[in-house]
Design a protein around this motif. Structure first.
Motif, PDB file in Angstrom:
ATOM      1  N   ASP A  60      53.775 -10.689  25.380  1.00 57.77           N
ATOM      2  CA  ASP A  60      53.078  -9.437  25.699  1.00 57.77           C
ATOM      3  C   ASP A  60      53.548  -8.803  27.011  1.00 57.77           C
ATOM      4  OD1 ASP A  60      51.681  -9.658  23.387  1.00 57.77           O
ATOM      5  OD2 ASP A  60      49.771 -10.225  24.303  1.00 57.77           O
ATOM      6  N   ALA A  61      53.640  -9.604  28.054  1.00 57.59           N
ATOM      7  CA  ALA A  61      53.999  -9.053  29.369  1.00 57.59           C
ATOM      8  C   ALA A  61      55.408  -8.467  29.317  1.00 57.59           C
ATOM      9  CB  ALA A  61      53.911 -10.141  30.435  1.00 57.59           C
ATOM     10  N   ASP A  62      56.335  -9.188  28.708  1.00 59.52           N
ATOM     11  CA  ASP A  62      57.714  -8.694  28.612  1.00 59.52           C
ATOM     12  C   ASP A  62      57.777  -7.421  27.767  1.00 59.52           C
ATOM     13  OD1 ASP A  62      58.662 -10.697  30.146  1.00 59.52           O
ATOM     14  OD2 ASP A  62      59.418 -11.926  28.484  1.00 59.52           O
ATOM     15  N   VAL A  63      57.105  -7.450  26.625  1.00 59.19           N
ATOM     16  CA  VAL A  63      57.142  -6.295  25.721  1.00 59.19           C
ATOM     17  C   VAL A  63      56.648  -5.048  26.455  1.00 59.19           C
ATOM     18  CG1 VAL A  63      55.996  -5.280  23.690  1.00 59.19           C
ATOM     19  CG2 VAL A  63      56.987  -7.571  23.539  1.00 59.19           C
ATOM     20  N   MET A  64      55.502  -5.178  27.140  1.00 56.67           N
ATOM     21  CA  MET A  64      54.938  -4.001  27.819  1.00 56.67           C
ATOM     22  C   MET A  64      55.821  -3.565  28.982  1.00 56.67           C
ATOM     23  SD  MET A  64      50.886  -4.175  27.823  1.00 56.67           S
ATOM     24  CE  MET A  64      50.581  -2.544  27.259  1.00 56.67           C
ATOM     25  N   HIS A  65      56.194  -4.527  29.824  1.00 57.68           N
ATOM     26  CA  HIS A  65      56.940  -4.177  31.026  1.00 57.68           C
ATOM     27  C   HIS A  65      58.330  -3.647  30.684  1.00 57.68           C
ATOM     28  CE1 HIS A  65      59.429  -4.781  34.602  1.00 57.68           C
ATOM     29  NE2 HIS A  65      58.340  -4.394  35.230  1.00 57.68           N
ATOM     30  N   ASN A  66      59.023  -4.335  29.796  1.00 55.25           N
ATOM     31  CA  ASN A  66      60.401  -3.941  29.491  1.00 55.25           C
ATOM     32  C   ASN A  66      60.459  -2.576  28.798  1.00 55.25           C
ATOM     33  OD1 ASN A  66      61.230  -6.332  30.586  1.00 55.25           O
ATOM     34  ND2 ASN A  66      61.459  -7.394  28.624  1.00 55.25           N
ATOM     35  N   SER A  67      59.641  -2.408  27.766  1.00 58.96           N
ATOM     36  CA  SER A  67      59.727  -1.162  27.010  1.00 58.96           C
ATOM     37  C   SER A  67      59.202   0.016  27.827  1.00 58.96           C
ATOM     38  CB  SER A  67      58.984  -1.287  25.678  1.00 58.96           C
ATOM     39  OG  SER A  67      59.618  -2.280  24.901  1.00 58.96           O
ATOM     40  N   ALA A  68      58.118  -0.193  28.577  1.00 55.34           N
ATOM     41  CA  ALA A  68      57.599   0.912  29.404  1.00 55.34           C
ATOM     42  C   ALA A  68      58.625   1.301  30.468  1.00 55.34           C
ATOM     43  CB  ALA A  68      56.273   0.520  30.049  1.00 55.34           C
ATOM     44  N   SER A  69      59.282   0.321  31.081  1.00 57.04           N
ATOM     45  CA  SER A  69      60.298   0.629  32.108  1.00 57.04           C
ATOM     46  C   SER A  69      61.429   1.461  31.505  1.00 57.04           C
ATOM     47  CB  SER A  69      60.908  -0.651  32.696  1.00 57.04           C
ATOM     48  OG  SER A  69      59.912  -1.469  33.212  1.00 57.04           O
ATOM     49  N   ILE A  70      61.888   1.053  30.324  1.00 58.21           N
ATOM     50  CA  ILE A  70      62.972   1.793  29.655  1.00 58.21           C
ATOM     51  C   ILE A  70      62.542   3.245  29.447  1.00 58.21           C
ATOM     52  CG2 ILE A  70      64.268   2.044  27.479  1.00 58.21           C
ATOM     53  CD1 ILE A  70      64.024  -1.059  27.164  1.00 58.21           C
ATOM     54  N   ASN A  71      61.344   3.429  28.906  1.00 55.27           N
ATOM     55  CA  ASN A  71      60.895   4.791  28.594  1.00 55.27           C
ATOM     56  C   ASN A  71      60.664   5.630  29.840  1.00 55.27           C
ATOM     57  OD1 ASN A  71      60.949   4.947  25.702  1.00 55.27           O
ATOM     58  ND2 ASN A  71      59.381   3.356  25.729  1.00 55.27           N
ATOM     59  N   LEU A  72      60.085   5.020  30.881  1.00 50.72           N
ATOM     60  CA  LEU A  72      59.886   5.752  32.141  1.00 50.72           C
ATOM     61  C   LEU A  72      61.224   6.242  32.685  1.00 50.72           C
ATOM     62  CD1 LEU A  72      57.250   3.353  33.740  1.00 50.72           C
ATOM     63  CD2 LEU A  72      56.914   5.813  33.384  1.00 50.72           C
ATOM     64  N   LEU A 100      52.021   3.768  22.314  1.00 45.77           N
ATOM     65  CA  LEU A 100      51.099   4.885  22.453  1.00 45.77           C
ATOM     66  C   LEU A 100      51.205   5.497  23.852  1.00 45.77           C
ATOM     67  CD1 LEU A 100      49.113   6.209  20.535  1.00 45.77           C
ATOM     68  CD2 LEU A 100      47.311   4.758  21.457  1.00 45.77           C
ATOM     69  N   PHE A 101      51.273   4.635  24.856  1.00 47.41           N
ATOM     70  CA  PHE A 101      51.471   5.116  26.229  1.00 47.41           C
ATOM     71  C   PHE A 101      52.741   5.967  26.305  1.00 47.41           C
ATOM     72  CE2 PHE A 101      54.111   4.254  29.990  1.00 47.41           C
ATOM     73  CZ  PHE A 101      53.395   4.965  30.944  1.00 47.41           C
ATOM     74  N   SER A 102      53.830   5.458  25.739  1.00 48.15           N
ATOM     75  CA  SER A 102      55.106   6.183  25.847  1.00 48.15           C
ATOM     76  C   SER A 102      55.083   7.487  25.051  1.00 48.15           C
ATOM     77  CB  SER A 102      56.275   5.287  25.436  1.00 48.15           C
ATOM     78  OG  SER A 102      56.433   4.281  26.426  1.00 48.15           O
ATOM     79  N   GLU A 103      54.440   7.477  23.888  1.00 52.38           N
ATOM     80  CA  GLU A 103      54.266   8.752  23.160  1.00 52.38           C
ATOM     81  C   GLU A 103      53.646   9.788  24.086  1.00 52.38           C
ATOM     82  OE1 GLU A 103      51.743   8.786  19.733  1.00 52.38           O
ATOM     83  OE2 GLU A 103      53.100   7.627  18.490  1.00 52.38           O
ATOM     84  N   ARG A 104      52.582   9.362  24.773  1.00 52.24           N
ATOM     85  CA  ARG A 104      51.839  10.298  25.631  1.00 52.24           C
ATOM     86  C   ARG A 104      52.698  10.754  26.809  1.00 52.24           C
ATOM     87  NH1 ARG A 104      46.423  10.466  24.109  1.00 52.24           N
ATOM     88  NH2 ARG A 104      46.064  11.687  25.985  1.00 52.24           N
ATOM     89  N   MET A 105      53.534   9.824  27.302  1.00 47.44           N
ATOM     90  CA  MET A 105      54.398  10.196  28.420  1.00 47.44           C
ATOM     91  C   MET A 105      55.423  11.249  27.981  1.00 47.44           C
ATOM     92  SD  MET A 105      56.482   7.794  30.947  1.00 47.44           S
ATOM     93  CE  MET A 105      57.338   7.078  29.580  1.00 47.44           C
ATOM     94  N   TYR A 106      56.064  11.019  26.819  1.00 44.64           N
ATOM     95  CA  TYR A 106      57.038  12.020  26.335  1.00 44.64           C
ATOM     96  C   TYR A 106      56.339  13.359  26.110  1.00 44.64           C
ATOM     97  CZ  TYR A 106      60.735   8.549  25.899  1.00 44.64           C
ATOM     98  OH  TYR A 106      61.684   7.609  26.192  1.00 44.64           O
ATOM     99  N   LEU A 107      55.129  13.322  25.564  1.00 38.90           N
ATOM    100  CA  LEU A 107      54.391  14.574  25.322  1.00 38.90           C
ATOM    101  C   LEU A 107      54.007  15.258  26.636  1.00 38.90           C
ATOM    102  CD1 LEU A 107      52.212  13.459  22.268  1.00 38.90           C
ATOM    103  CD2 LEU A 107      54.110  15.105  22.250  1.00 38.90           C
TER     104      LEU A 107
END
Ligand code: NAD
Length: 321
Positions: free
Chosen positions: A88-100, A155-162
């Protein structure tokens, strides 16, 4: 002039196929990923090995106002990877960092359009408890209650792109993929998803043997073949509809039904043993009303056709291993 395109996650399953499609359409393509594609060499004009969590890497690959960027990179896997809770921690941190990183450097580079691959995993668990009647229409995403951290990050990243779309005018397209499968997808090692895992188990089994299935097998899903997924992505990108929109099949099957289908394709009669394992929601199916309305299109190929292609490919890999 050929379109200039950046594909993030070009070493992955969908990214690898997408690069081939874009090259076939005459685009100039730069791919970026932690790794090269596993099963066939990339056809990208440039392929950068780099970590998109690292801002300097992202700044370097987004060094020009690309016509299109496809953001597919994510820390990702099948149920055994994203529903076990261990990553969980890796999935959230890694993917959110990429998208940010990708969205902010993309905006600064003046990119013309960006595609973001979200997932059916964003849909609330409370609408997916009945395997015969799951609800996954786009507006049903809220009040949010995904059943995995993977879904929450999407969902967080969807909202960020929007948000970048609203505040900076970044031209965004968002699709929620529903279980994409096909040849050259991960088929062993713990990150594979149900169709590939099922094909591998059947390919490995001898006639009259047994295969194991996680849970009672009555959970339902739908699976979309890679070629149709990419048709949907390209249509969405060429349209003026932002999304989010489902890109998935609405041919719902039980996991037991999926196993039976693979056995029939393989011409093997095997017994099924149900064991405990990570499961995800009880039922899920793509709702294709919105995509039909906005793009006048929806995937329609029968599951059996793509599954037969995938089985042939996995059976061959299995014999060569
Ligand atoms: P994949 O795992 O094959 O591809 C993802 C790629 O991202 C991998 O090649 C990986 O190396 C790369 N990556 C991961 N971390 C990276 C980093 N820090 N820097 C650079 N590259 C990195 O997965 P896929 O099936 O091709 O999925 C593509 C996208 O579609 C993902 O965002 C996934 O969440 C989404 N999606 C896929 C499905 C599906 O059924 N395949 C369903 C819903 C959503």
């Amino acid at each position: 002039m050929a379109k200039k395109i950046l594909v993030c996650g070009a070493g992955g399953f969908i990214g690898g196929h997408l690069v081939k499609k874009l090259k076939g359409e005459g685009a100039w393509v730069r791919g970026v990923d932690l790794k090269q594609p596993e099963f066939s060499p990339t056809v990208a004009d440039e392929f950068v090995i780099g970590d998109l969590r690292d801002q300097s890497v992202v700044k370097n690959v987004l060094d020009q106002p690309f016509d299109e960027v496809y953001q597919l990179a994510a820390d990702m896997g099948g149920a055994g990877y994203i529903f076990s809770g261990e990553h969980d921690a890796d999935v959230m941190h890694n993917s959110a960092s990429i998208n940010l990183n990708v969205v902010s450097f993309g905006q600064k580079a003046g990119i013309k359009k960006i595609f973001y691959s979200s997932s059916a995993c964003i849909y609330p668990e409370y609408n997916q408890l009945d395997p015969d009647n799951p609800k996954c229409s786009e507006e049903s995403a809220y009040p949010a209650a995904p059943d995995s951290e993977y879904g929450w990050e999407k969902l967080f990243s969807e909202r960020m792109y929007l948000s970048y779309y609203r505040n900076y005018g970044l031209d965004v397209r968002i699709a929620r993929f529903h279980n994409i499968f096909g040849p050259e997808g991960t088929w062993r090692g713990g990150k594979e998803k149900a169709p590939a895992a099922m094909c591998r188990k059947v390919a490995e089994a001898s006639e009259g043997g047994t295969i194991e299935i996680w849970g009672d097998g009555k959970q339902t899903r739908s699976f979309l073949y890679i070629d149709e997924c990419l048709d949907g992505v390209r249509r969405l990108m060429d349209s003026d509809f932002t999304g989010p929109v489902n890109i998935g099949s609405d041919e719902m099957v039980t996991i037991n039904g999926l196993a039976e289908m693979v056995m029939e394709i393989a011409g093997k009669k095997l017994s099924i043993k149900h064991i405990e394992g990570p499961l995800g929601v009880r039922g899920r199916n793509s709702d294709n009303k919105l995509i039909k309305e906005k793009l006048s299109w929806a995937p329609s190929q029968k599951l059996q056709i793509g599954l037969a292609e995938t089985y042939r490919w996995i059976d061959k890999q299995n014999q060569q291993k």
